[in-house]
Design a protein around this motif. Structure first.
Motif, PDB file in Angstrom:
ATOM      1  N   GLY A  52       0.716  -1.121   0.016  1.00 14.63           N
ATOM      2  CA  GLY A  52      -0.071   0.028  -0.082  1.00 14.63           C
ATOM      3  C   GLY A  52       0.845   1.144  -0.048  1.00 14.63           C
ATOM      4  O   GLY A  52       0.556   2.184  -0.720  1.00 14.63           O
ATOM      5  N   LEU A  53       1.913   1.216   0.900  1.00 11.67           N
ATOM      6  CA  LEU A  53       2.890   2.213   0.934  1.00 11.67           C
ATOM      7  C   LEU A  53       3.563   2.748  -0.570  1.00 11.67           C
ATOM      8  O   LEU A  53       3.490   3.858  -1.094  1.00 11.67           O
ATOM      9  CB  LEU A  53       3.871   2.089   1.741  1.00 11.67           C
ATOM     10  CG  LEU A  53       4.750   3.164   2.002  1.00 11.67           C
ATOM     11  CD1 LEU A  53       4.358   4.636   2.415  1.00 11.67           C
ATOM     12  CD2 LEU A  53       6.234   2.955   2.656  1.00 11.67           C
ATOM     13  N   GLU A  54       3.952   1.626  -1.270  1.00  8.89           N
ATOM     14  CA  GLU A  54       4.498   1.625  -2.455  1.00  8.89           C
ATOM     15  C   GLU A  54       3.319   2.507  -3.524  1.00  8.89           C
ATOM     16  O   GLU A  54       3.744   3.284  -4.309  1.00  8.89           O
ATOM     17  CB  GLU A  54       4.916   0.216  -3.082  1.00  8.89           C
ATOM     18  CG  GLU A  54       5.858   0.610  -4.465  1.00  8.89           C
ATOM     19  CD  GLU A  54       6.348  -0.746  -4.765  1.00  8.89           C
ATOM     20  OE1 GLU A  54       7.242  -0.675  -5.974  1.00  8.89           O
ATOM     21  OE2 GLU A  54       6.319  -1.968  -3.912  1.00  8.89           O
ATOM     22  N   ASN A  90       4.112   6.059  -5.262  1.00 18.29           N
ATOM     23  CA  ASN A  90       4.207   6.193  -6.700  1.00 18.29           C
ATOM     24  C   ASN A  90       3.255   7.158  -7.122  1.00 18.29           C
ATOM     25  O   ASN A  90       3.331   7.961  -8.082  1.00 18.29           O
ATOM     26  CB  ASN A  90       3.901   4.756  -7.262  1.00 18.29           C
ATOM     27  CG  ASN A  90       5.123   3.830  -7.147  1.00 18.29           C
ATOM     28  OD1 ASN A  90       6.378   4.406  -7.071  1.00 18.29           O
ATOM     29  ND2 ASN A  90       4.844   2.639  -7.162  1.00 18.29           N
ATOM     30  N   ARG A  91       1.651   7.232  -6.607  1.00 17.18           N
ATOM     31  CA  ARG A  91       0.905   7.908  -6.982  1.00 17.18           C
ATOM     32  C   ARG A  91       1.277   9.530  -6.636  1.00 17.18           C
ATOM     33  O   ARG A  91       1.208  10.334  -7.388  1.00 17.18           O
ATOM     34  CB  ARG A  91      -0.410   7.759  -6.385  1.00 17.18           C
ATOM     35  CG  ARG A  91      -1.459   8.695  -6.611  1.00 17.18           C
ATOM     36  CD  ARG A  91      -2.877   8.226  -6.061  1.00 17.18           C
ATOM     37  NE  ARG A  91      -3.989   9.079  -6.516  1.00 17.18           N
ATOM     38  CZ  ARG A  91      -5.154   8.905  -6.153  1.00 17.18           C
ATOM     39  NH1 ARG A  91      -5.380   8.004  -5.363  1.00 17.18           N
ATOM     40  NH2 ARG A  91      -6.091   9.833  -6.390  1.00 17.18           N
ATOM     41  N   ILE A  92       1.750   9.843  -5.283  1.00 16.31           N
ATOM     42  CA  ILE A  92       2.270  11.000  -5.064  1.00 16.31           C
ATOM     43  C   ILE A  92       3.344  11.493  -5.917  1.00 16.31           C
ATOM     44  O   ILE A  92       3.570  12.721  -6.248  1.00 16.31           O
ATOM     45  CB  ILE A  92       2.702  10.965  -3.475  1.00 16.31           C
ATOM     46  CG1 ILE A  92       1.555  10.819  -2.689  1.00 16.31           C
ATOM     47  CG2 ILE A  92       3.411  12.280  -2.980  1.00 16.31           C
ATOM     48  CD1 ILE A  92       2.059  10.528  -1.049  1.00 16.31           C
ATOM     49  N   SER A  93       4.329  10.629  -6.267  1.00 14.68           N
ATOM     50  CA  SER A  93       5.247  10.904  -7.053  1.00 14.68           C
ATOM     51  C   SER A  93       5.083  11.533  -8.560  1.00 14.68           C
ATOM     52  O   SER A  93       5.504  12.708  -8.998  1.00 14.68           O
ATOM     53  CB  SER A  93       6.319   9.996  -7.306  1.00 14.68           C
ATOM     54  OG  SER A  93       7.014   9.405  -6.096  1.00 14.68           O
ATOM     55  N   VAL A  94       3.987  10.938  -9.038  1.00 13.62           N
ATOM     56  CA  VAL A  94       3.391  11.333 -10.263  1.00 13.62           C
ATOM     57  C   VAL A  94       2.855  12.567 -10.276  1.00 13.62           C
ATOM     58  O   VAL A  94       2.918  13.459 -11.122  1.00 13.62           O
ATOM     59  CB  VAL A  94       2.459  10.174 -10.902  1.00 13.62           C
ATOM     60  CG1 VAL A  94       1.912  10.826 -11.829  1.00 13.62           C
ATOM     61  CG2 VAL A  94       3.079   8.831 -11.258  1.00 13.62           C
ATOM     62  N   GLU A  95       1.968  12.789  -9.375  1.00 13.37           N
ATOM     63  CA  GLU A  95       1.296  14.114  -9.063  1.00 13.37           C
ATOM     64  C   GLU A  95       2.274  15.311  -8.835  1.00 13.37           C
ATOM     65  O   GLU A  95       1.933  16.170  -8.991  1.00 13.37           O
ATOM     66  CB  GLU A  95       0.487  13.950  -7.934  1.00 13.37           C
ATOM     67  CG  GLU A  95      -0.974  13.205  -8.065  1.00 13.37           C
ATOM     68  CD  GLU A  95      -1.870  13.093  -6.957  1.00 13.37           C
ATOM     69  OE1 GLU A  95      -1.584  13.780  -5.911  1.00 13.37           O
ATOM     70  OE2 GLU A  95      -2.712  12.130  -7.179  1.00 13.37           O
ATOM     71  N   MET A  96       3.568  14.910  -8.196  1.00 12.80           N
ATOM     72  CA  MET A  96       4.438  15.989  -7.697  1.00 12.80           C
ATOM     73  C   MET A  96       5.467  16.276  -9.002  1.00 12.80           C
ATOM     74  O   MET A  96       6.361  16.994  -9.030  1.00 12.80           O
ATOM     75  CB  MET A  96       4.988  15.544  -6.589  1.00 12.80           C
ATOM     76  CG  MET A  96       4.336  15.802  -5.412  1.00 12.80           C
ATOM     77  SD  MET A  96       4.927  15.528  -3.630  1.00 12.80           S
ATOM     78  CE  MET A  96       5.966  16.972  -3.672  1.00 12.80           C
ATOM     79  N   GLU A 121      10.653  11.544  -9.901  1.00 14.68           N
ATOM     80  CA  GLU A 121      10.492  10.246 -10.066  1.00 14.68           C
ATOM     81  C   GLU A 121      10.135   9.413  -8.921  1.00 14.68           C
ATOM     82  O   GLU A 121      10.731   9.575  -7.730  1.00 14.68           O
ATOM     83  CB  GLU A 121      12.145   9.925 -10.202  1.00 14.68           C
ATOM     84  CG  GLU A 121      12.478   8.277 -10.589  1.00 14.68           C
ATOM     85  CD  GLU A 121      14.060   8.047 -11.275  1.00 14.68           C
ATOM     86  OE1 GLU A 121      14.479   7.000 -10.913  1.00 14.68           O
ATOM     87  OE2 GLU A 121      14.400   9.081 -11.697  1.00 14.68           O
ATOM     88  N   PRO A 122       9.375   8.174  -9.132  1.00 13.60           N
ATOM     89  CA  PRO A 122       8.911   7.528  -7.862  1.00 13.60           C
ATOM     90  C   PRO A 122      10.259   6.545  -7.196  1.00 13.60           C
ATOM     91  O   PRO A 122      10.936   6.241  -7.999  1.00 13.60           O
ATOM     92  CB  PRO A 122       8.050   6.323  -8.560  1.00 13.60           C
ATOM     93  CG  PRO A 122       7.912   6.592  -9.920  1.00 13.60           C
ATOM     94  CD  PRO A 122       9.043   7.835 -10.179  1.00 13.60           C
ATOM     95  N   PRO A 123      10.257   6.461  -6.029  1.00 12.68           N
ATOM     96  CA  PRO A 123      11.102   5.644  -5.276  1.00 12.68           C
ATOM     97  C   PRO A 123      11.068   4.194  -5.650  1.00 12.68           C
ATOM     98  O   PRO A 123      10.278   3.909  -5.977  1.00 12.68           O
ATOM     99  CB  PRO A 123      10.803   5.670  -3.864  1.00 12.68           C
ATOM    100  CG  PRO A 123       9.290   5.956  -3.716  1.00 12.68           C
ATOM    101  CD  PRO A 123       9.124   6.870  -4.941  1.00 12.68           C
ATOM    102  N   LEU A 176      11.898   1.936  -0.776  1.00 13.33           N
ATOM    103  CA  LEU A 176      10.802   1.838   0.013  1.00 13.33           C
ATOM    104  C   LEU A 176      10.766   0.780   1.076  1.00 13.33           C
ATOM    105  O   LEU A 176      10.452   1.119   2.311  1.00 13.33           O
ATOM    106  CB  LEU A 176       9.552   1.919  -0.764  1.00 13.33           C
ATOM    107  CG  LEU A 176       9.053   3.219  -1.302  1.00 13.33           C
ATOM    108  CD1 LEU A 176       7.698   2.752  -2.243  1.00 13.33           C
ATOM    109  CD2 LEU A 176       8.777   4.097  -0.622  1.00 13.33           C
ATOM    110  N   GLU A 177      11.428  -0.332   0.750  1.00 10.83           N
ATOM    111  CA  GLU A 177      11.358  -1.311   1.626  1.00 10.83           C
ATOM    112  C   GLU A 177      12.285  -0.913   3.027  1.00 10.83           C
ATOM    113  O   GLU A 177      12.028  -1.083   4.167  1.00 10.83           O
ATOM    114  CB  GLU A 177      11.762  -2.682   1.096  1.00 10.83           C
ATOM    115  CG  GLU A 177      11.787  -3.818   1.800  1.00 10.83           C
ATOM    116  CD  GLU A 177      12.215  -5.190   1.186  1.00 10.83           C
ATOM    117  OE1 GLU A 177      12.628  -5.980   1.560  1.00 10.83           O
ATOM    118  OE2 GLU A 177      11.682  -5.223  -0.133  1.00 10.83           O
TER     119      GLU A 177
END
Length: 108
Positions: free
Chosen positions: A38-40, A44-50, A53-55, A60-61
């Motif tokens: 869920g965190l990933e 990813n969604r937040i990164s796209v919106e901002m 590049e997604p982590p 993330l792990e």
């Protein structure tokens, strides 16, 4: 974008409200906690919106393990709030460093 993030971080009540709203949405179908998958998805969604590049999953792990203080395999609101604030601060630092490097590269 960075200025907006800075303003939100300075206004502690504003960021806490945004985080609380986001956490409720994210965990609406769960027990009020967030797992790694869920965190990933959220990051990813937040990164796209901002527009950043997604982590990477591995990063993330590692972050997840560091945030999940009780080692129950989930992140609660308190842990999530710290994560979001840390991530936003990290984005600001990286952008500022990149801007400084760009300024250093200018020949006059």
């Amino acid at each position: 974008m960075i200025e907006a993030i800075k303003e939100i971080l300075v206004e502690d009540n504003a960021i806490n409200e945004k985080i609380k709203e986001g956490f409720k949405i994210i965990t609406a179908k769960t027990s009020g906690k967030l797992d790694l998958k869920g965190l990933e998805k959220v990051m990813n969604r937040i990164s796209v919106e901002m527009g950043v590049e997604p982590p990477k999953s591995q990063d993330l792990e590692e972050v997840f393990k560091g945030i999940d203080k009780d080692n129950d395999g989930t992140i609660d609101y308190k842990e999530f709030s710290k994560l979001i604030k840390d991530v936003l601060s990290s984005i600001i630092r990286r952008e500022e460093e990149e801007n400084e490097n760009d300024e250093d590269d200018i020949d006059i």
